[in-house]
Design an enzyme around this catalytic site. Sequence first.
Site, PDB file in Angstrom:
ATOM      1  N   ASP A  82       0.781  -1.341  -0.144  1.00 36.70           N
ATOM      2  CA  ASP A  82      -0.008  -0.007   0.059  1.00 36.70           C
ATOM      3  C   ASP A  82       0.613   1.218   0.028  1.00 36.70           C
ATOM      4  OD1 ASP A  82      -1.348  -2.155   0.725  1.00 36.70           O
ATOM      5  OD2 ASP A  82      -1.996  -1.274   2.582  1.00 36.70           O
ATOM      6  N   ASP A  86     -11.264  -6.501   1.519  1.00 42.16           N
ATOM      7  CA  ASP A  86     -10.375  -7.368   1.906  1.00 42.16           C
ATOM      8  C   ASP A  86     -10.801  -8.805   1.171  1.00 42.16           C
ATOM      9  OD1 ASP A  86      -8.014  -8.556   2.925  1.00 42.16           O
ATOM     10  OD2 ASP A  86      -9.019  -8.869   5.029  1.00 42.16           O
TER      11      ASP A  86
HETATM   12  N1  DQQ Z   1      -2.084  -3.757   3.981  1.00 39.60           N
HETATM   13  C1  DQQ Z   1      -1.502  -3.394   5.257  1.00 39.60           C
HETATM   14  C2  DQQ Z   1      -2.987  -3.390   6.109  1.00 39.60           C
HETATM   15  C3  DQQ Z   1      -3.910  -2.900   5.169  1.00 39.60           C
HETATM   16  C4  DQQ Z   1      -3.688  -3.895   3.938  1.00 39.60           C
HETATM   17  C5  DQQ Z   1      -0.695  -4.314   5.672  1.00 39.60           C
HETATM   18  C6  DQQ Z   1      -4.118  -3.509   2.601  1.00 39.60           C
HETATM   19  O1  DQQ Z   1      -2.658  -2.177   6.866  1.00 39.60           O
HETATM   20  O2  DQQ Z   1      -5.104  -3.122   5.614  1.00 39.60           O
HETATM   21  O3  DQQ Z   1       0.579  -4.393   4.891  1.00 39.60           O
HETATM   22  O4  DQQ Z   1      -3.205  -4.118   1.701  1.00 39.60           O
END
Ligand code: DQQ
Length: 646
Positions: free
Chosen positions: A132, A344
Amino acid sequence: MEPNDLEQSSAFYAPLLNTPSSGDGAPAAATWRRSLKGYGVILASLVFLLSLVALIMNQSQEVPLPSPNIASAPKLEPASFLIPEARGIAEGVSAKSNPSLLKEVAFNWTNAMFSWQRTAYHFQPEKNWMNDPNGPLYYKGWYHLFYQYNPFSAIWGNITWGHAVSRDLIHWLYLPLAMVPDQWFDIYGVWTGSATFLPDGKIVMLYTGKTNGSVQVQNLAYPANLSDPLLLHWDKYPGNPVMVPPPGIQDDDFRDPTTAWVGPDGKWRVTIGSRFNTTLGLSLVYQTKNFIDYELLDGVLHAVPGTGMWECVDFYPVAINGSLGLDTSAMGPGIKHVLKASLDDTKVDHYAIGTYDPIKDKWTPDNPKMDVGIGLRVDYGRYYASKTFFDPHTQRRILWGWINETDTENADLRKGWASLQTIPRTVLFDNKTGTHLLQWPVKEVESLRLNSTVFKDVLVEAGSIVPLDIGTATQLDIVAEFEIEQLESSTTDEASDCGNGAVERNTFGPFGILVIADDSLSELTPVFFRPVNTSDGSLNTYFCTDEKRSSKANDVFKQVYGGEVPVLEDEKYNMRVLVDHSIVESFAQGGRTVISSRVYPTEAIYGAARLFLFNNATGVNVKATLKIWDLNSAFIRPFPFGETTI
Ligand code: DQQ
């Protein structure tokens, strides 16, 4: 260069057929039949020759490629055949797994193929895993990008904050890691977060930490030295965490705080994605005066049943009129609010446009049928965890998004890197439709434009492919417009989506371009429009990319991506496509519908990569006008601390 007249060459390639050497899908239009006669013999011989070449190539990988430039590719070395088991989602929220690939026979990848995949003007770290975008901001003349990063491997884990700066959002300088997991409140990961500027010029960064007890909490950090334009050092607030999962919310369903905005009462709000009872996706709202003490507000900003865990929520205002972005705290007449959630369960970024009530701290979608998670997508391709920020320097709202790999983890380990960020995009409300956002590559990318070629009014007859003679086609900025001329009446029983990809022929489409294709069309990625006739006689248009033939390798995930795009009465079909080796970012109708596509060709690489027009419709001829720029590489390197001028 002067406009090229390509009509002469328009019949040198057979249409895209489901089975390349079969004769199905013959166009029905009388006009088409007439024009076919003239080229029939040539076409038949060509189809025969192509089938022969395909047959030979299937039998032996050693047949030389038609490209004269392939010889300049680095020496080929055989790759390993091992595919390790993909890690389950249980290992982390960003585990990369393409279980469908496990059944596939590993392709004999070479280091030359892997090297070619690295992009030339997209942001990616020097090596290892990235996910991210985090806390983007503009400060004292520098754009800052932080990102989820694994300093030790090309697969997800050990998540820290990587950091890079740029003067122009295109040329980047890597800086030392900004934050590493070194405290009990983030020891299992410094996860996603966002920056907020306070009126006194201070910066606060809220981020999710995964604690030593595997609980997701929100932490506060701030620059150690505000007089440093590079913001090299970050202090974590010693009293962290500042927010913990509230009652009713699971310990691992509480993450990714947004940029804060200030309400009419002078208090700040921040929203955090979560879920309730497994399937109700939602965003909680906290209120604070000092970013240390927080009060959870009653109810939620918004919730949508069936959408599951909301990650990386983004919440921001857009002006109904005009071309300027807005500060995150802007509200009032003439403003709508966008709510974005990264789902998700599906790993898709969805948004909806609506109205924010700053008294009740509730957001309502303009159209409940197009609510968050059940309506529009930010990007219809391989794209996730996007985040915007307001650039006060140029008054733009700028969107970052993470493009994940669709190959195997084994391939990523061999390459030594995984994932990249999109070209940053400006985001505006589309007041012509009133229903969509418009995303557009930041204008700074145009500084990479080199020589251009114009093709004007190229006739692409129904069922034909036209080569565009621009030489190597690996780093391009393509602007294309299409007009259609109807040849036959239409039927209404057509697939109302991207169908089975570019091989599925309708009356009005598909038509568009083939990128990252080789001369023999053994590998190609179509980017196309598919107008579909509706029962009331109007056309619904879909904008799509088809990766199915993008690579001869079977151990990469190849999809048909796309979504509907409004094409208004006074508009031609138009697309802009950025090609950068293994990434294709495509924007239809000024950015109403966007698709990021990840491709892993094995033959259409280096000097063998070509560009074509195609029209696989059965009932329309297409007239295409294009301007195509070669793009330079961006200068992306470690920050030269020793140098006096940069
Ligand atoms: N990636 C992060 C989280 C998020 C997720 C962890 C989304 O904080 O929810 O690497 O790709």
